[in-house]
Design a protein around this motif. Structure first.
Motif, PDB file in Angstrom:
ATOM      1  N   UNK A 133       0.833  -1.199   0.000  1.00  0.00           N
ATOM      2  CA  UNK A 133       0.000   0.000   0.000  1.00  0.00           C
ATOM      3  C   UNK A 133       0.868   1.248   0.000  1.00  0.00           C
ATOM      4  N   UNK A 134       2.026   1.172   0.641  1.00  0.00           N
ATOM      5  CA  UNK A 134       2.957   2.295   0.671  1.00  0.00           C
ATOM      6  C   UNK A 134       3.764   2.405  -0.626  1.00  0.00           C
ATOM      7  N   UNK A 135       4.354   1.273  -1.034  1.00  0.00           N
ATOM      8  CA  UNK A 135       5.339   1.289  -2.113  1.00  0.00           C
ATOM      9  C   UNK A 135       4.713   1.217  -3.502  1.00  0.00           C
ATOM     10  N   UNK A 136       3.703   0.373  -3.669  1.00  0.00           N
ATOM     11  CA  UNK A 136       3.155   0.123  -5.012  1.00  0.00           C
ATOM     12  C   UNK A 136       1.904   0.941  -5.343  1.00  0.00           C
ATOM     13  N   UNK A 137       1.217   1.428  -4.323  1.00  0.00           N
ATOM     14  CA  UNK A 137      -0.067   2.096  -4.571  1.00  0.00           C
ATOM     15  C   UNK A 137      -0.109   3.493  -3.951  1.00  0.00           C
ATOM     16  N   UNK A 138       1.052   4.110  -3.925  1.00  0.00           N
ATOM     17  CA  UNK A 138       1.125   5.463  -3.381  1.00  0.00           C
ATOM     18  C   UNK A 138       0.273   6.402  -4.235  1.00  0.00           C
ATOM     19  N   UNK A 139      -0.493   7.262  -3.576  1.00  0.00           N
ATOM     20  CA  UNK A 139      -1.380   8.235  -4.225  1.00  0.00           C
ATOM     21  C   UNK A 139      -2.584   7.590  -4.910  1.00  0.00           C
ATOM     22  N   UNK A 140      -2.803   6.293  -4.676  1.00  0.00           N
ATOM     23  CA  UNK A 140      -4.008   5.633  -5.172  1.00  0.00           C
ATOM     24  C   UNK A 140      -5.113   5.761  -4.126  1.00  0.00           C
ATOM     25  N   UNK A 141      -6.337   5.514  -4.555  1.00  0.00           N
ATOM     26  CA  UNK A 141      -7.458   5.535  -3.614  1.00  0.00           C
ATOM     27  C   UNK A 141      -7.588   4.158  -2.972  1.00  0.00           C
ATOM     28  N   UNK A 142      -7.337   4.106  -1.679  1.00  0.00           N
ATOM     29  CA  UNK A 142      -7.325   2.831  -0.969  1.00  0.00           C
ATOM     30  C   UNK A 142      -8.488   2.711  -0.006  1.00  0.00           C
ATOM     31  N   UNK A 143      -8.954   1.475   0.178  1.00  0.00           N
ATOM     32  CA  UNK A 143      -9.968   1.161   1.178  1.00  0.00           C
ATOM     33  C   UNK A 143      -9.290   0.345   2.267  1.00  0.00           C
ATOM     34  N   UNK A 144      -9.445   0.791   3.506  1.00  0.00           N
ATOM     35  CA  UNK A 144      -8.877   0.043   4.625  1.00  0.00           C
ATOM     36  C   UNK A 144      -9.781  -1.139   4.961  1.00  0.00           C
ATOM     37  N   UNK A 145      -9.198  -2.333   5.002  1.00  0.00           N
ATOM     38  CA  UNK A 145      -9.955  -3.546   5.296  1.00  0.00           C
ATOM     39  C   UNK A 145      -9.732  -4.022   6.726  1.00  0.00           C
TER      40      UNK A 145
ATOM     41  N   UNK B 234      -0.166  -7.136  -7.725  1.00  0.00           N
ATOM     42  CA  UNK B 234       0.530  -7.449  -8.967  1.00  0.00           C
ATOM     43  C   UNK B 234       0.198  -8.781  -9.592  1.00  0.00           C
ATOM     44  N   UNK B 235      -0.693  -9.583  -9.005  1.00  0.00           N
ATOM     45  CA  UNK B 235      -1.013 -10.867  -9.638  1.00  0.00           C
ATOM     46  C   UNK B 235      -2.095 -10.685 -10.705  1.00  0.00           C
ATOM     47  N   UNK B 236      -2.721 -11.760 -11.122  1.00  0.00           N
ATOM     48  CA  UNK B 236      -3.668 -11.675 -12.238  1.00  0.00           C
ATOM     49  C   UNK B 236      -4.938 -10.897 -11.895  1.00  0.00           C
ATOM     50  N   UNK B 237      -5.131 -10.546 -10.645  1.00  0.00           N
ATOM     51  CA  UNK B 237      -6.288  -9.731 -10.260  1.00  0.00           C
ATOM     52  C   UNK B 237      -6.098  -8.273 -10.661  1.00  0.00           C
ATOM     53  N   UNK B 238      -4.888  -7.953 -11.121  1.00  0.00           N
ATOM     54  CA  UNK B 238      -4.575  -6.592 -11.572  1.00  0.00           C
ATOM     55  C   UNK B 238      -4.336  -6.585 -13.082  1.00  0.00           C
ATOM     56  N   UNK B 239      -4.587  -5.465 -13.713  1.00  0.00           N
ATOM     57  CA  UNK B 239      -4.359  -5.329 -15.156  1.00  0.00           C
ATOM     58  C   UNK B 239      -3.002  -4.667 -15.403  1.00  0.00           C
ATOM     59  N   UNK B 240      -2.100  -5.416 -15.998  1.00  0.00           N
ATOM     60  CA  UNK B 240      -0.784  -4.874 -16.389  1.00  0.00           C
ATOM     61  C   UNK B 240      -0.114  -4.109 -15.248  1.00  0.00           C
ATOM     62  N   UNK B 241      -0.108  -4.714 -14.098  1.00  0.00           N
ATOM     63  CA  UNK B 241       0.484  -4.067 -12.918  1.00  0.00           C
ATOM     64  C   UNK B 241       1.309  -5.096 -12.169  1.00  0.00           C
ATOM     65  N   UNK B 242       2.575  -4.774 -11.897  1.00  0.00           N
ATOM     66  CA  UNK B 242       3.467  -5.678 -11.187  1.00  0.00           C
ATOM     67  C   UNK B 242       3.836  -5.099  -9.830  1.00  0.00           C
ATOM     68  N   UNK B 243       3.924  -5.986  -8.865  1.00  0.00           N
ATOM     69  CA  UNK B 243       4.340  -5.570  -7.528  1.00  0.00           C
ATOM     70  C   UNK B 243       5.803  -5.154  -7.567  1.00  0.00           C
ATOM     71  N   UNK B 244       6.132  -4.016  -6.988  1.00  0.00           N
ATOM     72  CA  UNK B 244       7.512  -3.523  -6.971  1.00  0.00           C
ATOM     73  C   UNK B 244       8.374  -4.279  -5.964  1.00  0.00           C
ATOM     74  N   UNK B 245       7.739  -4.813  -4.929  1.00  0.00           N
ATOM     75  CA  UNK B 245       8.496  -5.479  -3.864  1.00  0.00           C
ATOM     76  C   UNK B 245       8.685  -6.964  -4.130  1.00  0.00           C
ATOM     77  N   UNK B 246       7.652  -7.627  -4.679  1.00  0.00           N
ATOM     78  CA  UNK B 246       7.723  -9.060  -5.001  1.00  0.00           C
ATOM     79  C   UNK B 246       7.081  -9.285  -6.364  1.00  0.00           C
ATOM     80  N   UNK B 247       7.799  -8.974  -7.443  1.00  0.00           N
ATOM     81  CA  UNK B 247       7.197  -9.059  -8.786  1.00  0.00           C
ATOM     82  C   UNK B 247       6.882 -10.479  -9.251  1.00  0.00           C
ATOM     83  N   UNK B 248       7.586 -11.466  -8.704  1.00  0.00           N
ATOM     84  CA  UNK B 248       7.371 -12.857  -9.128  1.00  0.00           C
ATOM     85  C   UNK B 248       6.341 -13.518  -8.219  1.00  0.00           C
ATOM     86  N   UNK B 249       5.095 -13.470  -8.620  1.00  0.00           N
ATOM     87  CA  UNK B 249       4.013 -14.062  -7.840  1.00  0.00           C
ATOM     88  C   UNK B 249       3.186 -14.991  -8.703  1.00  0.00           C
TER      89      UNK B 249
END
Length: 394
Positions: free
Chosen positions: A97-109, A120-135
């Motif tokens: 939430x800090x590193x990959x989605x900064x300035x995005x609109x987030x919902x706290x769960x 960054x997995x298949x639940x996202x469109x053309x988006x890779x996790x910056x911290x763990x890209x291999x998922x």
């Protein structure tokens, strides 16, 4: 501080939320005047809640490598969700939430049980996790509900609800989480809540009416219900009367509280449970099998509670603060030393950490117990090393 392991306050403690206050909405709300003491107490309360919720989560490393974490702070990114044509639900960890989605609109769960970071997995469109890209493409064991799209309660509305005024009761009351389905509910949408004691110290967990219809056996644990009015003369100390009994405790309770239990089963009511209710649950083979079949075997685990998670978070946050204080103290002491003394001190400190780790690891490998004479021998060896180094420095 309110009992935050039961009551959900969306107070925007997350740094992204702090940057997204709606100024136009603020301008339309009558300004309230607060005293300095009230401001200080509010800040303290929010800090305590943040420590409880976030303290047990890692803010720097993606939790994906830990697998399905029993409890962690989770978020949903509405920016990414709305950009995905398939609108696949997802949950992301604190670090992402800090590193990959900064300035995005987030919902706290808040927190969900047994969840693995989706960033960054298949639940996202053309988006890779910056911290763990291999998922892996998906986390098949993750469970999602409408909270992951920013909706809550049986009314299926966001919180706060933009269609309601800022002064509306539903936008100001705290929401309460069901310990079974982990959805959040407005108090007024919980059936028969007026029959229960709902102040912060009166109950540990709440089960919504939908989940109580799936777990009606809980009604027979009458002494664990946080009821306002209990007919004390009608309640029997089942434990004391059956200390020497064997078999299923639940079956005994059904006989003891047959009438009142059946009445509650037909009530379609939500339920508030008192402290340590999990300890009172029957754990015979038959009941454990029932919990598994209902997919609620977590209810016998004390560590499943939000209370346990938050207390763990507070302790970890205190440990982090202590580490920072110790580092400041170390830096302060080093600043008082000359160059030679600093080098000697740092060498000794590093040697101590390395040697102690190796020393204990050796005993662990051999299955041996560390005795007093072993400790004395260890420190004698350190002293000899320190004397040799001092000679080399001079």
């Amino acid at each position: 501080m309110s009992k935050s392991w039961q009551k959900f306050k969306i107070i925007f403690i997350h740094k992204h939320k702090m940057s997204k206050l709606d100024e136009s909405q603020e301008a339309n709300v009558d300004q309230e005047v607060y005293s300095l003491q009230e401001i200080i107490e509010s800040e303290k309360e929010q800090t305590e809640i943040a420590s409880a919720v976030l303290g047990a989560s890692d803010a720097q490393n993606c939790s994906y490598t830990q697998g399905y974490v029993y409890r962690q702070a989770l978020y949903c990114c509405l920016t990414c969700l709305n950009s995905n044509k398939e609108n696949k639900l997802h949950g992301i960890c604190l670090a992402c939430s800090y590193e990959c989605h900064q300035n995005h609109e987030l919902v706290e769960l808040y927190t969900k049980r047994n969840f693995r970071c989706d960033c960054g997995n298949s639940n996202f469109s053309d988006f890779k996790c910056k911290l763990e890209p291999e998922k892996e493409n998906e986390n098949s064991m993750n469970k999602y509900n409408h909270n992951f799209s920013g909706l809550y309660c049986s009314c299926n509305r966001p919180y706060p609800d933009p269609d309601l005024s800022a002064n509306d009761t539903l936008n100001n009351e705290e929401m309460i989480q069901c310990t079974i389905c982990e959805d959040w509910f407005h108090l007024k949408h919980l059936n028969n809540f007026n029959n229960f004691r709902i102040s912060e110290n009166d109950y540990e967990d709440m089960v919504c009416q939908q989940c109580m219809s799936l777990t009606p056996f809980l009604w027979y644990y009458q002494e664990q219900l946080a009821l306002k009015d209990k007919n004390e003369t009608a309640l029997v100390d089942v434990e004391s009367e059956t200390d020497h009994c064997t078999g299923c405790k639940l079956e005994r309770l059904k006989k003891t509280y047959f009438c009142v239990g059946n009445k509650w089963c037909e009530s379609q009511s939500s339920c508030f449970l008192s402290d340590s209710w999990r300890d009172s649950l029957c754990k015979c083979e038959s009941c454990l099998k029932m919990y598994t079949e209902l997919k609620i075997d977590f209810i016998t685990n004390k560590e499943d509670s939000i209370k346990f998670y938050e207390e763990k978070g507070k302790k970890m946050d205190e440990m982090k603060k202590q580490e920072v204080d110790e580092q400041k103290l170390l830096n302060n002491e080093l600043s008082k030393m000359n160059r030679v003394s600093q080098l000697e001190f740092l060498h000794n400190l590093n040697d101590f950490k390395t040697d102690l780790k190796d020393f204990l690891a050796n005993f662990a490998r051999n299955g041996q117990v560390v005795k007093r004479e072993n400790i004395e021998e260890f420190f004698e060896g350190l002293n000899n090393q320190r004397k040799k180094r001092r000679v080399q420095l001079f």
